[in-house]
Scaffold this motif. Structure first.
Motif, PDB file in Angstrom:
ATOM      1  N   ARG A 139      45.712  47.893  48.949  1.00 29.67           N
ATOM      2  CA  ARG A 139      45.222  46.332  49.344  1.00 29.67           C
ATOM      3  C   ARG A 139      44.522  46.213  50.428  1.00 29.67           C
ATOM      4  N   SER A 140      43.520  45.230  50.263  1.00 28.34           N
ATOM      5  CA  SER A 140      42.789  44.936  51.390  1.00 28.34           C
ATOM      6  C   SER A 140      42.518  43.462  51.486  1.00 28.34           C
ATOM      7  N   ASN A 159      40.595  43.468  47.169  1.00 30.35           N
ATOM      8  CA  ASN A 159      41.217  42.396  47.834  1.00 30.35           C
ATOM      9  C   ASN A 159      42.571  41.899  47.184  1.00 30.35           C
ATOM     10  N   SER A 160      43.532  41.739  48.076  1.00 26.68           N
ATOM     11  CA  SER A 160      44.713  41.361  47.242  1.00 26.68           C
ATOM     12  C   SER A 160      44.524  40.264  46.344  1.00 26.68           C
ATOM     13  N   THR A 161      43.901  39.420  46.356  1.00 25.95           N
ATOM     14  CA  THR A 161      43.612  38.214  45.544  1.00 25.95           C
ATOM     15  C   THR A 161      43.518  38.889  44.199  1.00 25.95           C
ATOM     16  N   TYR A 162      42.220  39.718  44.122  1.00 30.12           N
ATOM     17  CA  TYR A 162      41.692  40.287  42.914  1.00 30.12           C
ATOM     18  C   TYR A 162      42.926  41.180  42.458  1.00 30.12           C
ATOM     19  N   LEU A 163      43.494  42.001  42.981  1.00 30.63           N
ATOM     20  CA  LEU A 163      44.457  42.769  42.677  1.00 30.63           C
ATOM     21  C   LEU A 163      45.602  42.332  42.162  1.00 30.63           C
ATOM     22  N   VAL A 216      32.799  50.716  40.247  1.00 32.80           N
ATOM     23  CA  VAL A 216      33.046  49.425  41.020  1.00 32.80           C
ATOM     24  C   VAL A 216      33.075  48.358  39.761  1.00 32.80           C
ATOM     25  N   VAL A 217      34.177  47.570  39.848  1.00 32.16           N
ATOM     26  CA  VAL A 217      34.518  46.997  38.483  1.00 32.16           C
ATOM     27  C   VAL A 217      34.668  45.387  38.658  1.00 32.16           C
ATOM     28  N   GLY A 218      33.605  44.967  37.855  1.00 30.76           N
ATOM     29  CA  GLY A 218      33.670  43.433  37.884  1.00 30.76           C
ATOM     30  C   GLY A 218      34.937  42.741  37.109  1.00 30.76           C
ATOM     31  N   ILE A 219      35.756  42.066  37.708  1.00 32.53           N
ATOM     32  CA  ILE A 219      36.841  41.481  36.833  1.00 32.53           C
ATOM     33  C   ILE A 219      36.715  40.120  36.306  1.00 32.53           C
ATOM     34  N   GLY A 220      35.592  39.610  36.506  1.00 31.78           N
ATOM     35  CA  GLY A 220      35.294  38.656  35.820  1.00 31.78           C
ATOM     36  C   GLY A 220      35.963  37.108  36.687  1.00 31.78           C
ATOM     37  N   PRO A 221      36.322  36.140  36.002  1.00 38.07           N
ATOM     38  CA  PRO A 221      36.975  35.072  36.509  1.00 38.07           C
ATOM     39  C   PRO A 221      38.537  35.117  36.898  1.00 38.07           C
ATOM     40  N   GLY A 222      39.046  36.456  36.640  1.00 41.61           N
ATOM     41  CA  GLY A 222      40.332  36.774  37.321  1.00 41.61           C
ATOM     42  C   GLY A 222      41.564  36.722  36.251  1.00 41.61           C
ATOM     43  N   SER A 240      36.170  44.009  41.816  1.00 43.02           N
ATOM     44  CA  SER A 240      35.334  43.083  42.549  1.00 43.02           C
ATOM     45  C   SER A 240      35.268  41.650  41.738  1.00 43.02           C
ATOM     46  N   GLY A 241      35.769  40.810  42.559  1.00 41.24           N
ATOM     47  CA  GLY A 241      35.881  39.231  41.703  1.00 41.24           C
ATOM     48  C   GLY A 241      34.487  39.039  41.084  1.00 41.24           C
ATOM     49  N   GLY A 242      34.488  38.375  39.771  1.00 37.19           N
ATOM     50  CA  GLY A 242      33.432  37.923  39.250  1.00 37.19           C
ATOM     51  C   GLY A 242      32.578  39.184  38.691  1.00 37.19           C
ATOM     52  N   ASP A 243      31.066  39.024  39.167  1.00 43.23           N
ATOM     53  CA  ASP A 243      30.505  40.349  38.738  1.00 43.23           C
ATOM     54  C   ASP A 243      30.129  41.137  39.962  1.00 43.23           C
ATOM     55  N   THR A 244      29.938  42.448  39.675  1.00 41.45           N
ATOM     56  CA  THR A 244      29.835  43.338  40.878  1.00 41.45           C
ATOM     57  C   THR A 244      28.665  43.284  41.606  1.00 41.45           C
ATOM     58  N   ASN A 245      27.557  42.613  41.118  1.00 45.85           N
ATOM     59  CA  ASN A 245      26.196  42.339  41.811  1.00 45.85           C
ATOM     60  C   ASN A 245      26.090  40.957  42.470  1.00 45.85           C
TER      61      ASN A 245
END
Length: 266
Positions: A65-66, A47-51, A19-25, A91-96
Motif C-alpha cells: 500500500r502507498s 494507492n490505498s484508496t484504489y486497493l 499497469v492496470v486502470g481500474i476504472g471508476p472503482g 491506477s484509478g480510472g485510466d492508466t494514461n
C-alpha cells in the motif's frame, strides 16, 4: 486460482509489470484482462484508496500500500519487483489519463531497466460521467485538470482559454480541494468568456460507485450555484455550442449532437 498461460510464461522469463486502470472503482467496471492479471499477480501495488476498491480480488497476492504523493517511490518499487515476479500497479480510472503509466515508464527509462511492461486501460472519469449524463461527449473534446500541483496555473489557464475558444466539449478534473478552493471558480470565469450561459453543464460525483454516485445537470450561467457541492471526486462536463438539455420523463439528459441531423432525416 490457476495461472493463465501468458502469466506462467512471464514468470519463466523473469517477470512482468502490468499497469492496470481500474476504472471508476468497482470490480464490475474492470476489463476481463485487468481482473485476470490482478487475480494472478504475485504483488499488487497502489494507492490505498484504489486497493480498497479492489479488495474482493485480493487474497493470495502480496499487497503493498502507498499514498498520494508517493507515486515515484511506488513506481520504483514496482519496476524492481517485476524483474523476478508478476506485478500489478493499480491506477484509478485510466492508466494514461492522469494515471500511473507515465511515471512507471519514466522510471524504467531513467534507470535503463529491461523490464516487460504492459499498460491496461480503464474507464476514466470523464467517460464514466458522460455515460451517466447521457451523451455530452460524442464529438471533439478536451480534458483539463485544474490541479496546479504539477502543472503551473498559467499553463492551465492558457489551455482553458484555447479549449473554450475552440468550442470543445470540456471535461474538468480535480476541480476543488481543501488547499485549492478557487481554481474551479477561476476556470468557469474563463470559459464563460467564450461560451454562452445557456450551455449545458453536468456535474457527476463518485461516478459509477454505487450509492455514492450523484449528479447535477445545470447550465454554465448557473453552475456556480453548486460550487459548494463540487469536490475532488466530482467530474465536470461542459458542452459545446450545440449541446442541449433534454428534460426526459426520467431525468435531465445532456445531448451533444454529432451532426447526423445535418445529413439524415430522423
Amino acid at each position: 486460482m490457476a495461472e493463465s498461460q501468458s502469466q506462467s510464461q512471464d514468470k519463466a522469463s523473469g517477470g512482468k509489470l502490468y499497469v492496470v486502470g481500474i476504472g471508476p472503482g468497482s470490480v464490475e467496471q474492470l476489463t476481463l484482462k485487468a481482473r485476470d492479471v490482478i487475480l494472478n499477480a504475485d504483488y499488487v501495488l497502489g494507492n490505498s484508496t484504489y486497493l480498497d476498491q479492489m479488495e474482493s480480488l485480493l487474497g493470495t497476492q502480496e499487497v503493498i500500500r502507498s499514498f498520494m504523493g508517493k507515486e515515484v517511490e511506488r513506481a520504483r518499487k514496482a519496476v524492481e519487483l517485476a524483474k523476478n515476479a508478476n506485478v500489478v500497479m493499480v491506477s484509478g480510472g485510466d492508466t494514461n489519463v492522469y494515471g500511473m503509466a507515465g511515471i512507471v515508464l519514466e522510471v524504467a527509462e531513467h534507470e535503463s531497466l529491461d523490464v516487460d511492461i504492459e499498460i491496461l486501460p480503464g474507464v476514466t472519469a470523464v467517460l464514466a460521467g458522460a455515460s451517466i449524463l447521457g451523451a455530452p461527449v460524442v464529438t471533439d473534446f478536451a480534458v483539463i485538470s485544474l490541479s496546479d500541483l504539477l502543472t503551473p496555473w498559467e499553463v492551465i489557464e492558457k489551455r482553458l482559454n484555447m479549449a473554450a475558444d475552440a468550442d470543445f466539449v470540456i471535461g474538468l478534473y480535480n476541480p476543488k480541494s481543501r488547499k485549492r478552493k478557487s481554481n474551479f471558480a477561476r476556470a468557469i470565469e474563463i470559459i464563460r468568456k467564450y461560451k454562452a450561459d445557456s450551455v449545458p453543464v453536468g456535474l457527476v460525483k463518485n461516478a459509477m460507485r454505487g450509492e455514492e454516485e450523484d449528479q447535477i445537470v445545470t447550465t454554465l450561467g448557473e453552475v456556480m450555484e453548486y460550487e459548494d457541492w463540487v469536490d475532488m471526486s466530482t467530474a465536470i462536463l461542459i458542452g459545446n455550442g450545440e449541446s442541449r438539455i433534454w428534460k426526459s420523463p426520467k431525468k435531465d439528459i445532456i445531448i451533444t449532437p454529432r451532426g447526423y441531423h445535418k445529413k439524415y432525416d430522423y
